[in-house]
Design a protein around this motif. Structure first.
Motif, mmCIF file in Angstrom:
data_model
loop_
_atom_site.group_PDB
_atom_site.id
_atom_site.type_symbol
_atom_site.label_atom_id
_atom_site.label_comp_id
_atom_site.label_asym_id
_atom_site.label_seq_id
_atom_site.Cartn_x
_atom_site.Cartn_y
_atom_site.Cartn_z
ATOM 1 N N THR A 127 0.841 -1.209 0.000
ATOM 2 C CA THR A 127 0.000 0.000 0.000
ATOM 3 C C THR A 127 0.870 1.251 0.000
ATOM 4 O O THR A 127 0.590 2.218 -0.719
ATOM 5 C CB THR A 127 -0.900 0.009 1.243
ATOM 6 N N GLN A 170 1.020 4.001 -2.908
ATOM 7 C CA GLN A 170 0.821 5.437 -2.659
ATOM 8 C C GLN A 170 1.968 6.242 -3.253
ATOM 9 O O GLN A 170 1.767 7.308 -3.838
ATOM 10 C CB GLN A 170 0.717 5.678 -1.153
ATOM 11 N N ASN A 171 3.212 5.705 -3.099
ATOM 12 C CA ASN A 171 4.352 6.382 -3.713
ATOM 13 C C ASN A 171 4.187 6.469 -5.221
ATOM 14 O O ASN A 171 4.422 7.512 -5.827
ATOM 15 C CB ASN A 171 5.646 5.626 -3.392
ATOM 16 N N LYS A 175 1.653 9.005 -6.344
ATOM 17 C CA LYS A 175 2.098 10.395 -6.181
ATOM 18 C C LYS A 175 3.350 10.683 -6.990
ATOM 19 O O LYS A 175 4.026 11.689 -6.742
ATOM 20 C CB LYS A 175 2.371 10.686 -4.701
ATOM 21 N N TYR A 221 3.286 1.381 7.684
ATOM 22 C CA TYR A 221 2.158 0.634 7.130
ATOM 23 C C TYR A 221 2.360 -0.869 7.304
ATOM 24 O O TYR A 221 1.435 -1.611 7.637
ATOM 25 C CB TYR A 221 1.986 0.957 5.635
#
Lengths: 110, 69
Positions: A31, A35-36, A39, A54
């Motif tokens: 996750t 997310q990296n 973005k 996480y």
């Protein structure tokens, strides 16, 4: 809501490294990588603190999930064995025959 | 909004009656937010410690209830 009742503490606790922990910890890590990627950051090298956090949260959640799983299956096994004990007529052991009794005598044709 | 706003020429350009409270800024990729990094690593360390503590408590409770040791 009571996920782990008191009697579950009589069961052997799961190891620190267990299947659910590894799976959910890995999912937490993925996750963070996702997310990296979303973005537009370098997926593996950026936000190491986030990846570790996480993964840790997933690992802890997996530990408690394993405890709930062990208790659920233990309860089902106990209830099933108690039912078998109370209804012996339904669970008569079948007479077993060995292969020697079933199979016809062997006459090789060579 | 105020009455003076109606007299300003900008009213014809910007007709939005309400204003948003949100602000935005460019991400700073050069200077990490060390507080947030420290909080993340710190809370991870605390959580791992809690896990090991909880595991040892569970083992102790199991042995106590089953009369081992």
């Amino acid at each position: 809501m009571k996920f782990i009742p008191d009697e579950a503490k009589g069961l052997p606790p799961p190891e620190i490294v267990n299947r659910n922990s590894v799976g959910l910890g890995g999912m937490g890590w993925l996750t963070a990588l996702l997310q990296n990627a979303l973005k537009l950051r370098p997926a593996l090298k950026s936000g190491l603190h986030r990846q570790v956090l996480y993964a840790t949260v997933g690992w802890l959640f997996g530990y408690h999930v394993t405890k709930v799983e062990n208790y659920t299956y233990a309860k089902l096994d106990r209830d099933m064995n108690e039912y078998v004990r109370r209804h012996p007529d339904d669970f008569v052991p079948k007479e077993k025959k060995t292969f020697a009794e079933i199979v016809e005598p062997f006459h090789p044709v060579r | 909004m105020t009455f003076n706003r109606l007299l300003c020429k900008a009213v014809q350009v910007n007709r939005v009656v309400s204003r948003s409270a949100f602000t935005s800024a460019k991400h700073d990729y050069v200077n990490p937010n060390w507080f947030r990094v420290g909080m993340a690593f710190g809370s991870s360390a605390v959580l791992w410690g809690m896990l090991f503590w909880q595991h040892s408590e569970d083992v102790r409770e199991y042995k106590l209830r089953n009369g081992l040791e």
